[in-house]
Design an enzyme around this catalytic site. Structure first.
Site, PDB file in Angstrom:
ATOM      1  N   SER A 140      -9.924   1.536   2.624  1.00 42.89           N
ATOM      2  CA  SER A 140      -8.981   2.391   1.576  1.00 42.89           C
ATOM      3  C   SER A 140      -8.028   1.523   0.885  1.00 42.89           C
ATOM      4  CB  SER A 140      -8.405   3.477   2.568  1.00 42.89           C
ATOM      5  OG  SER A 140      -7.414   2.739   3.498  1.00 42.89           O
TER       6      SER A 140
ATOM      7  N   LYS B  60       0.916  -1.317   0.115  1.00 40.09           N
ATOM      8  CA  LYS B  60       0.010  -0.038   0.201  1.00 40.09           C
ATOM      9  C   LYS B  60       0.951   1.308   0.003  1.00 40.09           C
ATOM     10  CE  LYS B  60      -4.129   1.889   2.397  1.00 40.09           C
ATOM     11  NZ  LYS B  60      -5.007   1.472   3.591  1.00 40.09           N
TER      12      LYS B  60
ATOM     13  N   SER C 288     -10.011  -0.920   6.773  1.00 41.71           N
ATOM     14  CA  SER C 288      -9.499  -0.674   5.461  1.00 41.71           C
ATOM     15  C   SER C 288      -8.780  -1.862   4.628  1.00 41.71           C
ATOM     16  CB  SER C 288      -8.519   0.471   5.210  1.00 41.71           C
ATOM     17  OG  SER C 288      -9.271   1.627   5.230  1.00 41.71           O
TER      18      SER C 288
HETATM   19  N1  GLN Z   1     -13.531   3.769   6.297  1.00 45.67           N
HETATM   20  C1  GLN Z   1     -13.014   3.860   7.317  1.00 45.67           C
HETATM   21  C2  GLN Z   1     -12.602   5.357   7.402  1.00 45.67           C
HETATM   22  O1  GLN Z   1     -12.358   6.245   6.611  1.00 45.67           O
HETATM   23  C3  GLN Z   1     -11.558   3.194   7.700  1.00 45.67           C
HETATM   24  C4  GLN Z   1     -10.378   3.642   7.110  1.00 45.67           C
HETATM   25  C5  GLN Z   1      -8.995   2.647   7.293  1.00 45.67           C
HETATM   26  O2  GLN Z   1      -9.285   1.729   7.896  1.00 45.67           O
HETATM   27  N2  GLN Z   1      -7.932   3.276   6.869  1.00 45.67           N
HETATM   28  O3  GLN Z   1     -12.028   6.100   8.346  1.00 45.67           O
END
Ligand code: GLN
Length: 458
Positions: free
Chosen positions: A147, A72, A171
């Site tokens: 994400s 990532k 994410s």
């Molecule tokens: N969707 C969640 C957020 O926007 C989780 C994001 C993540 O785990 N980085 O915070």
């Protein structure tokens, strides 16, 4: 998959160089359609593969030696762009590598490239990336989730054997569920965060996307462990043996009353006995998560001011103006919104109403989970109860945040959770089943979850 590939590599049926070329060819063919990778590192991959082949020849190779993977874009790699898919960090080349990248390098893995993601890991569709959204390999009209959307797409389309993502509130697990692969987020502190660009430090974990829980377990073995460079990392195997209940022989599985209907539907296809339990404050998990995450992000992202880090505006009148313009130009909408929300909940006069209350909810939830794990080994629930999102569809922010309802509880409690592919929905798109365990029971979780995993990559 890793075990079989590794056998072939060790037996000399294929070299890592050949395997890497196969992946490069496939990436060249498929990635333009999917936008899963945003930085391709073929030279580095070829050099890694040559090194792996030497290790294998010398009989020094581990299970992961010669295996190609994807990373990532918020995980630091020395000398290689690590931009969090944000304009703010467009040319940022770290002068060091994250601990997990070092560990994977020592194993002889091959880094193919860096993957697409929501800007600074904030989002659930990967659409806030400066590179545009990655597409779901199962149907490109749909979102990969986020994400770590690029990492999930790369694994689902077999453009990498496994991928590394980060999971702050879901994410890794949510995109894994939506793309039909396995997504694992470890107990907080089990894997070093050193070199992971911070979003919300008290939730951030580095997780794994793979073809199966078994594969995730193999990668986890290589990257786990206490690290001097991350003060929040924990040696679960030696220092924290007490965490969670002793493993019970009958593997009792609980389901949460808030999700009972959907979980039962998912579990119908498996032969398992379950018992329903309830967590009184579960509906507060989401607001608590977003308050704490935004508060921490507003602090963590303070360093991007055009002086210490990040994009610097070209025209400005004085230093204050330079910082304001640099931040305004460098960050996208979602990131700005969260910084503002975080600053709001932390300001004097509101702190007690929001931040402090959210921390109390977090404590109550953690205690409730510990209590459940006194009696049960695992908890099952859907990963993404709201299902798939079409790309480009207008969705309101609150609806998107609500979609994280099933993933944030594990991060609030710091417990490990894995999402496995549990088949397809009525449109033929993947659905994920999530299984959580007590803190520190990560290794047991892979074995248990394996029984539920239906594979599901292309
Ligand atoms: N969707 C969640 C957020 O926007 C989780 C994001 C993540 O785990 N980085 O915070």
């Amino acid at each position: 998959m890793i075990r079989e590939l590794s056998r072939k590599l060790h037996a000399g049926e294929i070299t890592s160089a050949e395997l890497t070329e196969q992946y490069i060819r496939k990436i060249e063919e498929v990635n333009p359609k999917l936008n899963a990778y945003v930085h391709l590192l073929y030279d580095r991959a070829r050099a890694d593969a040559a090194r792996a082949d030497e290790m294998l020849k010398a009989g020094r190779g581990s299970l992961l030696c010669g295996i190609p993977y994807a990373l990532k874009s918020n995980i630091c790699t020395e000398g290689i762009v690590t931009d969090c898919c944000s304009k703010m960090l467009e040319d940022y080349k770290p002068i060091y590598s994250s601990t997990i990248v070092e560990k994977l390098k020592n194993e002889g893995t091959v880094l193919l490239g860096k993957t697409n993601m929501d800007e600074f890991a904030m989002g659930s569709t990967s659409e806030s990336s400066v590179y545009g959204a990655p597409k779901n390999p199962m149907d490109i009209r749909y979102s990969t989730g986020g994400s770590s959307g690029g990492s999930a797409a790369a694994v689902a389309a077999d453009l990498a054997v496994f991928a590394i993502g980060s999971d702050t509130g879901g994410s890794v697990r949510q995109p894994a569920a939506l793309c039909g692969v396995t997504g694992f987020s470890p107990s907080y502190g089990y894997v070093s965060r050193y070199g992971l660009i911070a979003y919300a430090s008290s939730f951030d974990t580095i997780g794994i996307l793979s073809a199966s829980p078994e594969d995730a377990g193999i990668v986890f073995d290589a990257i786990k462990g206490k690290d001097k460079k991350d003060a929040t990392s924990i040696d679960y195997e030696n220092d924290l043996k007490v965490s969670g209940a002793p493993q019970k022989s009958d593997k009792k599985l609980a389901i949460l009353s808030d999700f009972s209907e959907k979980t039962k539907e998912l579990l119908k296809q498996y032969e398992v006995e379950t018992e329903e339990v309830s967590i009184p404050y579960l509906s507060l998990a989401l607001p608590a998560y977003y308050i704490i995450a935004c508060a921490e992000c507003s602090s963590n992202l303070g360093r991007y001011d055009g002086v210490r880090y990040g994009h610097r505006a070209k025209k400005f009148s004085d230093v204050d103006d330079m910082m304001v313009k640099s931040r305004s130009e460098g960050f996208g909408r979602e990131v700005k919104k969260r910084i503002m929300l975080g600053t709001f909940v932390l300001q004097a006069g509101f702190y007690d109403d929001y931040y402090k209350k959210a921390c109390m909810v977090r404590e109550k939830l953690s205690a409730a989970f510990s209590e459940i794990f006194e009696k049960y080994d695992y908890i099952a629930l859907p990963t993404a109860p709201d299902g798939h999102i079409r790309l480009g569809e207008k969705h309101d922010a609150v609806k998107m945040y609500l979609g994280d309802i099933a993933t944030v509880p594990a991060n609030l409690a710091g417990i490990p959770a894995v999402s496995v592919n549990a088949g397809k929905d009525e449109n033929g798109l993947p659905i994920g089943l999530q299984i959580m365990a007590a803190r520190g029971k990560d290794n047991e979780l892979f074995k248990f979850a394996q029984k539920f995993s239906k594979g599901g990559r292309l």
